[in-house]
Scaffold this motif. Structure first.
Motif, PDB file in Angstrom:
ATOM      1  N   ALA A   1      26.054  19.894 -33.189  1.00 47.35           N
ATOM      2  CA  ALA A   1      25.387  20.992 -33.883  1.00 47.35           C
ATOM      3  C   ALA A   1      26.126  22.311 -33.665  1.00 47.35           C
ATOM      4  O   ALA A   1      26.143  23.172 -34.544  1.00 47.35           O
ATOM      5  CB  ALA A   1      23.941  21.110 -33.414  1.00 47.35           C
ATOM      6  N   ALA A   2      26.752  22.463 -32.491  1.00 45.63           N
ATOM      7  CA  ALA A   2      27.491  23.695 -32.212  1.00 45.63           C
ATOM      8  C   ALA A   2      28.680  23.851 -33.151  1.00 45.63           C
ATOM      9  O   ALA A   2      28.971  24.959 -33.616  1.00 45.63           O
ATOM     10  CB  ALA A   2      27.961  23.710 -30.763  1.00 45.63           C
ATOM     11  N   VAL A   3      29.369  22.765 -33.450  1.00 43.78           N
ATOM     12  CA  VAL A   3      30.499  22.824 -34.375  1.00 43.78           C
ATOM     13  C   VAL A   3      30.050  23.371 -35.720  1.00 43.78           C
ATOM     14  O   VAL A   3      30.688  24.246 -36.314  1.00 43.78           O
ATOM     15  CB  VAL A   3      31.145  21.431 -34.536  1.00 43.78           C
ATOM     16  CG1 VAL A   3      32.114  21.427 -35.708  1.00 43.78           C
ATOM     17  CG2 VAL A   3      31.871  21.031 -33.261  1.00 43.78           C
TER      18      VAL A   3
ATOM     19  N   PRO B   1      36.445  25.127 -34.291  1.00 40.41           N
ATOM     20  CA  PRO B   1      35.502  25.167 -33.169  1.00 40.41           C
ATOM     21  C   PRO B   1      35.982  24.413 -31.940  1.00 40.41           C
ATOM     22  O   PRO B   1      35.535  24.689 -30.827  1.00 40.41           O
ATOM     23  CB  PRO B   1      34.246  24.514 -33.748  1.00 40.41           C
ATOM     24  CG  PRO B   1      34.361  24.677 -35.217  1.00 40.41           C
ATOM     25  CD  PRO B   1      35.822  24.581 -35.497  1.00 40.41           C
ATOM     26  N   SER B   2      36.909  23.463 -32.115  1.00 37.94           N
ATOM     27  CA  SER B   2      37.380  22.692 -30.966  1.00 37.94           C
ATOM     28  C   SER B   2      38.009  23.591 -29.905  1.00 37.94           C
ATOM     29  O   SER B   2      38.021  23.249 -28.712  1.00 37.94           O
ATOM     30  CB  SER B   2      38.387  21.630 -31.413  1.00 37.94           C
ATOM     31  OG  SER B   2      39.513  22.235 -32.034  1.00 37.94           O
ATOM     32  N   ILE B   3      38.508  24.754 -30.314  1.00 36.73           N
ATOM     33  CA  ILE B   3      39.111  25.708 -29.374  1.00 36.73           C
ATOM     34  C   ILE B   3      38.077  26.200 -28.368  1.00 36.73           C
ATOM     35  O   ILE B   3      38.411  26.558 -27.238  1.00 36.73           O
ATOM     36  CB  ILE B   3      39.715  26.905 -30.135  1.00 36.73           C
ATOM     37  CG1 ILE B   3      40.833  26.429 -31.067  1.00 36.73           C
ATOM     38  CG2 ILE B   3      40.240  27.970 -29.193  1.00 36.73           C
ATOM     39  CD1 ILE B   3      41.384  27.509 -31.960  1.00 36.73           C
TER      40      ILE B   3
ATOM     41  N   PHE C   1      25.017  28.218 -27.123  1.00 39.24           N
ATOM     42  CA  PHE C   1      24.219  29.245 -27.788  1.00 39.24           C
ATOM     43  C   PHE C   1      25.176  30.218 -28.463  1.00 39.24           C
ATOM     44  O   PHE C   1      26.307  30.411 -28.018  1.00 39.24           O
ATOM     45  CB  PHE C   1      23.365  30.036 -26.793  1.00 39.24           C
ATOM     46  CG  PHE C   1      22.185  29.300 -26.230  1.00 39.24           C
ATOM     47  CD1 PHE C   1      20.913  29.483 -26.755  1.00 39.24           C
ATOM     48  CD2 PHE C   1      22.339  28.438 -25.151  1.00 39.24           C
ATOM     49  CE1 PHE C   1      19.820  28.819 -26.222  1.00 39.24           C
ATOM     50  CE2 PHE C   1      21.258  27.766 -24.613  1.00 39.24           C
ATOM     51  CZ  PHE C   1      19.991  27.960 -25.141  1.00 39.24           C
ATOM     52  N   GLY C   2      24.685  30.858 -29.523  1.00 36.81           N
ATOM     53  CA  GLY C   2      25.404  31.951 -30.141  1.00 36.81           C
ATOM     54  C   GLY C   2      24.665  33.255 -29.896  1.00 36.81           C
ATOM     55  O   GLY C   2      23.427  33.275 -29.853  1.00 36.81           O
TER      56      GLY C   2
END
Length: 230
Positions: free
Chosen positions: A105-107, A119-121, A131-132
């Motif tokens: 979900a974060a990706v 996002p893998s970075i 969290f954002g």
């Protein structure tokens, strides 16, 4: 000064309506006063239906953190007293904590809401939740008093409370040239993860803007040992 997270529910439910209206008014004011600080705009959000504002306050993945001018009264966690203070006192600053998200979900969140193409970075093998942080705003009359740092520290504590202290990463995106904001986040132990350029359509900005992606890791067994070591 006191810092609170807005309640998502209240009994009776009608008691939450003034909180939602107060949040809406403060958010629109922030967009008017500092349009260069946000990816959204006053013109866009003034047209939002009531359902959007309700979701922003009551949604399960959204925690809105507010600093008010008054001092805490009564026992900690007394929702009635916190509500009264939120309605009575002047709102000075706000910050939105979005999450928790697992890796998958974060990706999606990084791509769709933070415009991060890789996002893998940002991902970490030992991180359980993400969290954002969004929409930091401090009213002009309250700047220079450390409210931004107070909001960030509260957000970190709230995130750990939500996930039960598990290993967590908080991520945010800020304009690279916004030195004041970056210093505020650095005081909250955020570090630069990477940067990227994007097409900027905001009023008064250049066509291309450099963004800084910052992160901080909190929680987990290592954190617990640090807190319990004599």
């Amino acid at each position: 000064m006191a810092v609170y997270s807005l309640p998502k529910t209240f009994a009776p439910a009608e008691k939450l309506d003034p909180i939602i209206e107060r949040y809406k008014a403060f958010r629109l004011l922030s967009l008017k006063q500092s349009p260069e600080s946000f990816s959204s705009s006053y013109e866009r959000e003034i047209a939002f239906p009531d359902e959007t504002w309700i979701k922003r306050v009551c949604g399960p993945l959204s925690t809105n953190i507010i600093a008010v001018s008054g001092n805490p009264t009564g026992s900690e966690g007394n929702k009635e007293q916190e509500r009264d203070l939120l309605l009575k006192e002047e709102w000075l600053a706000s910050l939105t904590l979005s999450g928790p998200f697992d890796k998958e979900a974060a990706v999606a969140m990084f791509k769709n809401n933070m415009w991060i193409e890789s996002p893998s970075i940002i991902m970490g093998d030992e991180i359980e939740f993400y969290f954002g942080l969004y929409a930091m705003y401090v009213a002009p009359n309250a700047r220079g008093a450390g409210l931004g740092v107070s909001l960030v520290e509260y957000a970190k504590e709230k995130a750990l409370e939500i996930v039960g202290g598990k290993k967590t990463r908080l991520v945010l995106v800020v304009d690279f040239d916004n030195i004041g904001a970056r210093r505020t986040y650095e005081k909250g132990q955020f570090v630069l993860n990477h940067d990227y350029w994007f097409d900027d359509t905001r009023c008064g900005r250049a066509q291309r803007t450099q963004s800084a992606v910052m992160r901080v890791d909190i929680g987990g067994p290592d954190s617990l040992r640090k807190n319990t070591t004599p």
